[in-house]
Design an enzyme around this catalytic site. Sequence first.
Site, mmCIF file in Angstrom:
data_model
loop_
_atom_site.group_PDB
_atom_site.id
_atom_site.type_symbol
_atom_site.label_atom_id
_atom_site.label_comp_id
_atom_site.label_asym_id
_atom_site.label_seq_id
_atom_site.Cartn_x
_atom_site.Cartn_y
_atom_site.Cartn_z
ATOM 1 C CB SER A 142 -3.228 -11.448 -0.210
ATOM 2 O OG SER A 142 -3.224 -10.109 -0.670
ATOM 3 C CE1 TYR A 155 2.036 -11.339 1.460
ATOM 4 C CE2 TYR A 155 0.331 -10.343 0.093
ATOM 5 C CZ TYR A 155 0.749 -10.863 1.305
ATOM 6 O OH TYR A 155 -0.127 -10.913 2.351
#
Length: 246
Positions: A142, A155
């Site tokens: 990400s 995350y």
Amino acid sequence: MTDQNTPRVAIVSGGSRGIGRETAARLGREGYAVVVTYGSAKEEGEQAAADVVAAGGQAIAVQVDVADEHSVAAVFDEAERVFGGVDVVVNSAGIMRLAPVADLDLAELDAHLRTNVRGAFAVDQQAARRVRSGGAIINVSSSLTRFSRPGYAAYAASKGAVEAITLILARELRGRDITVNAVAPGPTATALFLEGKPQELLDRMAAEPPLERIGRPEDIAEIIAFLAGPARWINGQTLYANGGAI
């Protein structure tokens, strides 16, 4: 190495939804045989497999707990049984739950580590043992590892681990003719990303990249398909795919 008359075989973890589902369909259009894995959404997994077949490929849907090494091994067993081997592994299963560091329930941190880190490791471990010469392993990271947005610590930390695993595995597979890379999407219009976000926030994120939009799953699938096939000289890299936002 696969015979040129037989299709390349791909396993797509998290293939029932979002980027994984779009990637499976894209590989289907390129003639792959695809093993679509799903966690609990059996109907979505089977529909994703049907999408691959409709796109021109072959497909089966298989349930998996990516953090359970025995469950993951069973998926590779099934790929070998049905299609004869594995050439490409796309590791896109993951969870994302948001909270500031000060407020995050550590059970949520454990969930991120179990699915996003242990899960990626377990899938990569089987891939390292079983992917055939000429193959590719692609992990989904990400751009949040660089965006550093408040609320995303758990995350982003899990995805930072995925990038570390990726780069080390590429070096561990020296001499095997297998590439290992990560793709790090920016904001992408998947159900996982869109859930709970007000339109004002989505509009602000869309304005950040010079291309002035949020990414689409097909944008990321295109990059993964490139890494899966023709991109043999890209190895040990993390490709940030966010329209130029960073």
